[in-house]
Design a protein around this motif. Structure first.
Motif, PDB file in Angstrom:
ATOM      1  N   THR A   2      -4.902  12.904   7.197  1.00 10.81           N
ATOM      2  CA  THR A   2      -3.578  13.090   6.666  1.00 10.81           C
ATOM      3  C   THR A   2      -3.430  12.678   5.203  1.00 10.81           C
ATOM      4  OG1 THR A   2      -2.716  11.456   7.929  1.00 10.81           O
ATOM      5  CG2 THR A   2      -2.693  13.511   9.101  1.00 10.81           C
ATOM      6  N   ASP A   3      -2.440  12.954   4.789  1.00  7.00           N
ATOM      7  CA  ASP A   3      -1.948  12.285   3.487  1.00  7.00           C
ATOM      8  C   ASP A   3      -1.389  10.946   3.565  1.00  7.00           C
ATOM      9  OD1 ASP A   3      -2.976  14.686   2.251  1.00  7.00           O
ATOM     10  OD2 ASP A   3      -0.978  15.510   2.165  1.00  7.00           O
ATOM     11  N   GLN A   4      -1.491  10.280   4.797  1.00  8.06           N
ATOM     12  CA  GLN A   4      -0.972   9.166   5.089  1.00  8.06           C
ATOM     13  C   GLN A   4      -1.632   7.670   4.380  1.00  8.06           C
ATOM     14  OE1 GLN A   4      -1.050   7.999   9.377  1.00  8.06           O
ATOM     15  NE2 GLN A   4       0.986   7.254   9.331  1.00  8.06           N
ATOM     16  N   THR A   5      -0.926   7.042   3.794  1.00  4.33           N
ATOM     17  CA  THR A   5      -1.484   6.017   2.967  1.00  4.33           C
ATOM     18  C   THR A   5      -1.720   4.878   4.017  1.00  4.33           C
ATOM     19  OG1 THR A   5       0.844   4.817   2.630  1.00  4.33           O
ATOM     20  CG2 THR A   5      -0.200   6.738   0.891  1.00  4.33           C
ATOM     21  N   TYR A   6      -2.531   3.802   3.757  1.00  5.35           N
ATOM     22  CA  TYR A   6      -2.947   2.681   4.302  1.00  5.35           C
ATOM     23  C   TYR A   6      -1.498   1.846   4.528  1.00  5.35           C
ATOM     24  CZ  TYR A   6      -7.867   3.304   4.284  1.00  5.35           C
ATOM     25  OH  TYR A   6      -8.979   3.829   4.439  1.00  5.35           O
ATOM     26  N   CYS A   7      -0.430   1.869   3.665  1.00  2.00           N
ATOM     27  CA  CYS A   7       0.632   1.162   3.800  1.00  2.00           C
ATOM     28  C   CYS A   7       1.701   1.717   4.750  1.00  2.00           C
ATOM     29  CB  CYS A   7       1.464   1.077   2.475  1.00  2.00           C
ATOM     30  SG  CYS A   7       0.739   0.002   1.210  1.00  2.00           S
ATOM     31  N   ASP A   8       1.464   3.276   4.711  1.00  2.00           N
ATOM     32  CA  ASP A   8       2.304   3.846   5.994  1.00  2.00           C
ATOM     33  C   ASP A   8       1.494   3.721   7.152  1.00  2.00           C
ATOM     34  OD1 ASP A   8       3.928   5.041   3.731  1.00  2.00           O
ATOM     35  OD2 ASP A   8       2.488   6.788   3.667  1.00  2.00           O
ATOM     36  N   TYR A  38     -13.410 -13.421   0.706  1.00  2.00           N
ATOM     37  CA  TYR A  38     -14.062 -12.356   0.281  1.00  2.00           C
ATOM     38  C   TYR A  38     -13.180 -11.578  -0.820  1.00  2.00           C
ATOM     39  CZ  TYR A  38     -17.715 -12.828   3.861  1.00  2.00           C
ATOM     40  OH  TYR A  38     -18.431 -13.351   4.645  1.00  2.00           O
ATOM     41  N   TYR A  39     -12.149 -11.657  -0.472  1.00  2.00           N
ATOM     42  CA  TYR A  39     -10.998 -10.931  -1.452  1.00  2.00           C
ATOM     43  C   TYR A  39      -9.786 -12.116  -1.914  1.00  2.00           C
ATOM     44  CZ  TYR A  39     -13.311  -7.195   0.616  1.00  2.00           C
ATOM     45  OH  TYR A  39     -14.140  -5.949   0.882  1.00  2.00           O
ATOM     46  N   PRO A  40     -10.255 -13.048  -2.347  1.00  5.15           N
ATOM     47  CA  PRO A  40      -9.350 -13.922  -3.053  1.00  5.15           C
ATOM     48  C   PRO A  40      -7.938 -13.343  -3.954  1.00  5.15           C
ATOM     49  CG  PRO A  40     -11.172 -14.457  -4.267  1.00  5.15           C
ATOM     50  CD  PRO A  40     -11.364 -13.356  -3.275  1.00  5.15           C
ATOM     51  N   GLN A  41      -8.062 -12.333  -4.367  1.00  4.24           N
ATOM     52  CA  GLN A  41      -6.984 -11.586  -5.138  1.00  4.24           C
ATOM     53  C   GLN A  41      -5.839 -11.033  -4.087  1.00  4.24           C
ATOM     54  OE1 GLN A  41     -10.272 -10.679  -4.958  1.00  4.24           O
ATOM     55  NE2 GLN A  41     -10.144  -8.305  -4.747  1.00  4.24           N
ATOM     56  N   ILE A  42      -6.388 -10.947  -2.897  1.00  2.52           N
ATOM     57  CA  ILE A  42      -5.333 -10.366  -1.646  1.00  2.52           C
ATOM     58  C   ILE A  42      -4.597 -11.567  -1.284  1.00  2.52           C
ATOM     59  CG2 ILE A  42      -5.283  -9.229   0.312  1.00  2.52           C
ATOM     60  CD1 ILE A  42      -7.483  -7.235  -0.563  1.00  2.52           C
ATOM     61  N   GLY A  73       0.740  -3.909  -1.540  1.00  2.49           N
ATOM     62  CA  GLY A  73       0.399  -2.493  -2.022  1.00  2.49           C
ATOM     63  C   GLY A  73      -0.795  -2.126  -1.114  1.00  2.49           C
ATOM     64  N   GLU A  74      -1.247  -0.850  -1.553  1.00  4.45           N
ATOM     65  CA  GLU A  74      -2.395   0.162  -0.925  1.00  4.45           C
ATOM     66  C   GLU A  74      -3.527  -0.599  -0.730  1.00  4.45           C
ATOM     67  OE1 GLU A  74      -3.507   3.452   1.023  1.00  4.45           O
ATOM     68  OE2 GLU A  74      -1.504   2.408   0.708  1.00  4.45           O
ATOM     69  N   ARG A  75      -4.001  -1.368  -1.757  1.00  2.00           N
ATOM     70  CA  ARG A  75      -5.352  -1.994  -1.602  1.00  2.00           C
ATOM     71  C   ARG A  75      -5.355  -3.195  -0.712  1.00  2.00           C
ATOM     72  NH1 ARG A  75      -9.054  -5.586  -4.384  1.00  2.00           N
ATOM     73  NH2 ARG A  75     -11.257  -4.756  -3.655  1.00  2.00           N
ATOM     74  N   HIS A  76      -4.382  -3.806  -0.695  1.00  3.42           N
ATOM     75  CA  HIS A  76      -4.386  -4.978   0.334  1.00  3.42           C
ATOM     76  C   HIS A  76      -4.228  -4.521   1.842  1.00  3.42           C
ATOM     77  CE1 HIS A  76      -3.194  -6.810  -3.602  1.00  3.42           C
ATOM     78  NE2 HIS A  76      -3.091  -8.018  -2.971  1.00  3.42           N
ATOM     79  N   CYS A  77      -3.576  -3.511   2.121  1.00  7.91           N
ATOM     80  CA  CYS A  77      -3.348  -2.797   3.354  1.00  7.91           C
ATOM     81  C   CYS A  77      -4.792  -2.336   3.651  1.00  7.91           C
ATOM     82  CB  CYS A  77      -2.234  -1.675   3.350  1.00  7.91           C
ATOM     83  SG  CYS A  77      -0.451  -2.308   3.195  1.00  7.91           S
ATOM     84  N   GLN A  78      -5.430  -1.584   2.889  1.00 10.28           N
ATOM     85  CA  GLN A  78      -6.657  -1.190   3.078  1.00 10.28           C
ATOM     86  C   GLN A  78      -7.727  -2.358   3.456  1.00 10.28           C
ATOM     87  OE1 GLN A  78      -8.574   0.976  -0.243  1.00 10.28           O
ATOM     88  NE2 GLN A  78     -10.234   1.642   1.124  1.00 10.28           N
ATOM     89  N   GLU A  79      -7.586  -3.266   2.806  1.00 13.24           N
ATOM     90  CA  GLU A  79      -8.603  -4.294   3.032  1.00 13.24           C
ATOM     91  C   GLU A  79      -8.396  -4.931   4.279  1.00 13.24           C
ATOM     92  OE1 GLU A  79     -11.308  -4.785   1.638  1.00 13.24           O
ATOM     93  OE2 GLU A  79     -11.051  -3.475  -0.157  1.00 13.24           O
ATOM     94  N   PHE A  80      -6.967  -5.136   4.689  1.00 16.26           N
ATOM     95  CA  PHE A  80      -6.649  -5.376   6.273  1.00 16.26           C
ATOM     96  C   PHE A  80      -7.388  -4.499   7.257  1.00 16.26           C
ATOM     97  CE2 PHE A  80      -3.952  -4.992  10.006  1.00 16.26           C
ATOM     98  CZ  PHE A  80      -4.035  -6.058  10.361  1.00 16.26           C
TER      99      PHE A  80
END
Length: 163
Positions: A2-8, A38-42, A73-80
């Motif tokens: 679906t069009d659901q984002t990782y944050c959603d 691995y992702y210190p920016q997160i 944001g989205e990238r942070h949720c995706q990495e989670f």
């Protein structure tokens, strides 16, 4: 999908993830360490220490982590979700956001079966094509879900006598 984002998805999955006994303290620590190493920016070192604080309860730390990631944001949720998949794969496959497509796939299968049955029922019998088609469709309920197979077999019942 679906069009659901990782944050959603994270908003939808938060009550499930924070439920009693879903994630162990070790799993949460591994997820936090992966997001930090691995992702210190997160997650910075300071943030990782905050979310790994043993003085706070696991549920509070997890709620804080999830709300922090949603705000970032989205990238942070995706990495989670990636870390959750690596460290708690059985839990990841049972997330509420992963089960949203199942009713749609059932409806798609039902629509296909109903369309094929309607095609068989409405088409004039062609002695060259239709008997072979009926043989193929007679075995298709074996593959299709048991709920749909009853309806498909009802349409084919008349012509199965000579099969």
């Amino acid at each position: 999908m679906t069009d659901q984002t990782y944050c959603d998805r994270l908003v939808q999955d938060t009550p499930f993830l924070t439920g009693q006994g879903r994630l162990s303290e070790q799993q949460v620590d591994r997820i936090i360490l992966q997001l930090n190493r691995y992702y210190p920016q997160i997650l910075t070192n300071k943030e990782a220490e905050k979310f790994r604080n043993p003085k706070a309860s696991l549920r509070v730390r997890l709620c804080d982590l999830l709300s922090h990631l949603q705000q970032r944001g989205e990238r942070h949720c995706q990495e989670f979700y990636r870390a959750l998949y690596i460290h708690a794969q059985p839990l990841h496959s049972n997330l509420p956001s992963c089960h949203t497509l199942r009713p749609m796939s059932f409806l798609a299968g039902l629509g296909l079966a109903a369309g094929l049955a309607l095609l068989l029922y409405c088409c004039p019998p062609d002695p060259k094509v239709l008997p072979g088609t009926r043989r193929i469709l007679a075995f298709s309920p074996v593959i299709i879900d048991r709920h749909v197979s009853r309806y498909l077999l009802a349409f084919l019942a008349d012509d199965l006598g000579g099969f």
